[in-house]
Design an enzyme around this catalytic site. Structure first.
Site, PDB file in Angstrom:
ATOM      1  N   HIS A  46     -44.198  13.960  25.582  1.00 45.48           N
ATOM      2  CA  HIS A  46     -43.338  14.771  24.706  1.00 45.48           C
ATOM      3  C   HIS A  46     -44.110  16.002  24.235  1.00 45.48           C
ATOM      4  CE1 HIS A  46     -39.760  12.266  24.504  1.00 45.48           C
ATOM      5  NE2 HIS A  46     -40.542  11.199  24.403  1.00 45.48           N
TER       6      HIS A  46
ATOM      7  N   TRP B 299     -33.173  10.500  15.093  1.00 44.69           N
ATOM      8  CA  TRP B 299     -33.550  11.479  16.106  1.00 44.69           C
ATOM      9  C   TRP B 299     -32.480  12.572  16.111  1.00 44.69           C
ATOM     10  CZ3 TRP B 299     -38.324  10.758  17.479  1.00 44.69           C
ATOM     11  CH2 TRP B 299     -38.864   9.470  17.486  1.00 44.69           C
TER      12      TRP B 299
ATOM     13  N   PHE C 224     -30.019   5.443  13.834  1.00 46.64           N
ATOM     14  CA  PHE C 224     -28.832   5.948  13.160  1.00 46.64           C
ATOM     15  C   PHE C 224     -28.329   7.255  13.748  1.00 46.64           C
ATOM     16  CE2 PHE C 224     -30.716   3.560   9.334  1.00 46.64           C
ATOM     17  CZ  PHE C 224     -30.245   2.366   9.847  1.00 46.64           C
ATOM     18  N   ASP C 225     -28.983   7.753  14.803  1.00 46.12           N
ATOM     19  CA  ASP C 225     -28.375   8.832  15.583  1.00 46.12           C
ATOM     20  C   ASP C 225     -27.295   8.289  16.509  1.00 46.12           C
ATOM     21  OD1 ASP C 225     -30.594   7.546  16.822  1.00 46.12           O
ATOM     22  OD2 ASP C 225     -30.726   9.124  18.326  1.00 46.12           O
TER      23      ASP C 225
ATOM     24  N   GLU D 261     -31.437  15.115  18.306  1.00 45.06           N
ATOM     25  CA  GLU D 261     -30.795  15.847  19.393  1.00 45.06           C
ATOM     26  C   GLU D 261     -29.371  16.268  19.032  1.00 45.06           C
ATOM     27  OE1 GLU D 261     -33.588  13.025  21.761  1.00 45.06           O
ATOM     28  OE2 GLU D 261     -32.516  13.049  19.859  1.00 45.06           O
TER      29      GLU D 261
ATOM     30  N   ASP E  94     -42.405  17.856  19.680  1.00 45.67           N
ATOM     31  CA  ASP E  94     -41.771  17.246  20.842  1.00 45.67           C
ATOM     32  C   ASP E  94     -41.670  18.300  21.939  1.00 45.67           C
ATOM     33  OD1 ASP E  94     -40.017  15.401  22.469  1.00 45.67           O
ATOM     34  OD2 ASP E  94     -40.060  14.309  20.573  1.00 45.67           O
TER      35      ASP E  94
ATOM     36  N   ARG F 202     -36.699  18.573  17.301  1.00 46.17           N
ATOM     37  CA  ARG F 202     -35.573  19.086  18.094  1.00 46.17           C
ATOM     38  C   ARG F 202     -34.824  20.174  17.336  1.00 46.17           C
ATOM     39  NH1 ARG F 202     -36.722  13.665  19.573  1.00 46.17           N
ATOM     40  NH2 ARG F 202     -36.911  13.565  21.843  1.00 46.17           N
TER      41      ARG F 202
ATOM     42  N   TRP G  12     -39.587  -0.285  18.970  1.00 47.45           N
ATOM     43  CA  TRP G  12     -38.298   0.397  19.040  1.00 47.45           C
ATOM     44  C   TRP G  12     -37.434  -0.045  20.213  1.00 47.45           C
ATOM     45  CZ3 TRP G  12     -36.384   3.725  22.872  1.00 47.45           C
ATOM     46  CH2 TRP G  12     -37.284   4.118  23.867  1.00 47.45           C
TER      47      TRP G  12
ATOM     48  N   ASP H 263     -44.945   7.329  23.170  1.00 48.18           N
ATOM     49  CA  ASP H 263     -43.748   6.798  23.828  1.00 48.18           C
ATOM     50  C   ASP H 263     -43.387   7.660  25.030  1.00 48.18           C
ATOM     51  OD1 ASP H 263     -43.137   8.874  21.923  1.00 48.18           O
ATOM     52  OD2 ASP H 263     -41.013   8.498  22.326  1.00 48.18           O
ATOM     53  N   GLU H 264     -42.741   7.034  25.999  1.00 40.74           N
ATOM     54  CA  GLU H 264     -42.119   7.730  27.123  1.00 40.74           C
ATOM     55  C   GLU H 264     -43.078   8.741  27.760  1.00 40.74           C
ATOM     56  OE1 GLU H 264     -37.521   7.441  25.479  1.00 40.74           O
ATOM     57  OE2 GLU H 264     -38.727   9.192  24.943  1.00 40.74           O
TER      58      GLU H 264
END
Length: 504
Positions: A241, A436, A397-398, A438, A170, A141, A371, A304-305
């Site tokens: 992603h 992460w 931890f984001d 973002e 990503d 990101r 996760w 993922d996703e």
């Protein structure tokens, strides 16, 4: 004030002072690490010495199976320092402990004048609880600069964390140089803008962002990390992603006639890689270059996703699912990942995946990063697969640490320090904290979010989980003891210029 807490520590009478007469007897790489870590602040030469010389720091290998792959024994008394371990990895962790036992001025970048480099006399036996102690850093990101990655490795080693999980690709950026497919970075490495404020606000900042890492740069980073006992696991997120990759090579997508831009908003893109043989071959070619740069046994292939709407709308994809006898189009993801696992096995590598693959056909031998909740750890074990505990509830931890309005912008919250320290991972391969990016566009923001929570997780990973009350809360004595040591540890981070979030 050791952190992580050692397995056993027993004070001994007296002390030993490291001075200009102190020599080092150790394997060359370990001796070099000791000089690199304590030389700049102390200004001491630490010349080579024999094992029985006076005033010596002796770090030697020994055959002791009780110490495992990373454990060590350390004795400091007025005659000197003696450490032993079954591997150089264990000796490197002994060096980190020695550094912590010295006055915290040892963490300064410049010579500290007038300091007596006194070590307290002590006997330590120290063996980690979990083999995998990691931290994910998302550079897809926001492309964090290389000097920051070196500093990040140093901080992991300080906390006896042995794995950097580098999230390199990503929807919003592709950071790994692929020589066979240069547009992945030339196009996929740059986006027109990033969100302004939270993603839910729907506002763009209008500022382009981009960057990528050359293979030679990453090789140097890998070598630097290895000298500190940190291995680097690359992640190339597949088959979802992947919007940045499809923007660079539209033929990788499910609508080759459509030209996509690199993602400029946070979230989950609906655009995924297609299932054509040529695309699978291209991805395997990409992974060939990845394993040539990263020697670690694991490669993380994401998973993922992954929205499946494009596959469901594709006659070729639905035909492939029918041909393979799959009951759902979504199960094509397991087939896809299985092909990657087989290819990487040809390089002697193992795959790591996110826990969605448990629902879509995780390949045999995959290591699952759980996760979506602690229940996913149980699901991985039930499937007979090793798990790394990485649940958002304890390791993301984001997330904000509190609901204080003064907290910097975060993707979600709240994840307090005590919740991290009270994590009970169970029977797993290890633990890992996620950053992460973002909402972590700069080095200061990463430090603020990472510490002190990553220090707490490092202790969970090395020392093992602590006792918690029936409601999951830390008993007052446990909380006070940990926070007392942590306060001393944060002075080391002060010396290193790490802008952590202050303790409440």
């Amino acid at each position: 004030m050791l952190l992580p807490r050692p397995t056993r520590s027993t004070p001994v009478a007296g002390h030993f002072t490291v001075d200009a007469t102190t020599g080092v007897h150790a394997p060359e790489s370990v001796a070099d690490l000791l000089r690199e870590l304590i030389g700049p602040a102390t200004g001491l030469p630490l010349p080579p010495a024999g094992p029985s010389d006076d005033s010596v720091i002796s770090l030697r290998l020994t055959d002791d199976p009780t110490l495992g792959a990373e454990g060590y024994q350390l004795r400091i008394d007025p005659s000197g320092v003696r450490a032993r371990a079954g591997t150089e990895a264990g000796l490197r962790w002994a060096v980190q402990t020695l550094r912590q036992l010295l006055p915290d001025q040892v963490y300064a970048a410049e010579p500290a004048r007038g300091v007596s480099w006194r070590l307290p006399a002590v006997e330590i036996v120290d063996v980690p609880t979990y083999a995998w102690r990691g931290s994910l850093l998302d550079v897809a990101r926001w492309c964090h600069p290389l000097p920051f990655l070196y500093r990040y490795v140093d901080l992991l080693a300080l906390h006896k964390l042995n794995t950097l999980h580098l999230h390199l690709t990503d929807d919003q950026g592709w950071r790994f140089e692929v020589r066979r497919f240069p547009r992945l970075t030339e196009v996929g490495g740059f986006r027109a803008e990033s969100p302004a404020g939270h993603a839910r606000d729907g506002r763009g900042g209008g500022m382009p962002h981009g960057g990528w890492y050359q293979q030679s740069e990453l090789r140097d980073l890998v070598a630097y990390a290895a000298r500190r006992g940190v291995r680097i696991m690359p992640e190339i997120d597949l088959p979802g992603h992947a919007q940045a990759a499809i923007a660079a090579y539209p033929e990788f997508g499910n609508d080759p006639g459509r030209r996509l831009a690199v993602g400029t908003t946070w979230g989950i893109s609906t655009h995924v890689l297609n299932l054509e043989p040529a695309t699978l071959t291209a991805v395997c070619d990409i992974l060939d270059e990845v394993v040539d740069v990263f020697p670690f046994e694991y490669v993380h292939v994401g998973g993922d996703e992954v929205p499946t709407a494009e596959w469901a709308a594709s006659p070729a994809a639905t035909a492939r699912a029918a041909e393979l006898g799959l009951g759902r189009v979504a199960d094509l993801q397991g087939w896809w990942t299985g092909r990657l696992a087989a290819h990487l096995a040809g390089h002697g590598r193992r795959i790591a995946v996110w826990d969605e693959l448990l629902d879509r056909g995780a390949p045999a031998g995959a290591t699952v990063f759980a996760w979506r909740g602690t229940d996913r750890i149980d699901a991985a074990r039930a499937a007979g697969l090793p798990a790394v505990a990485a649940p958002f509830s304890h390791t993301y931890f984001d997330w904000a640490e509190s609901d204080d309005p003064a907290e910097p912008l975060a993707i979600a919250g709240v994840l307090p320090l005590d919740t991290v320290y009270g994590f009970q991972p169970g029977d797993v391969l290890g633990v890992q904290g996620q950053l992460w990016s973002e909402y972590l566009p700069t080095e200061p923001r990463v430090w603020w979010r990472a510490f002190p929570r990553l220090a707490a997780l490092a202790e969970v990973g090395w020392s093992g989980p602590v006792r918690v009350d029936a409601d999951g809360a830390l008993p007052p004595p446990t909380r006070a003891e940990f926070r007392g040591r942590l306060a001393g540890h944060l002075r080391r981070l002060d010396r290193l210029g790490v802008g952590y979030r202050p303790l409440d």
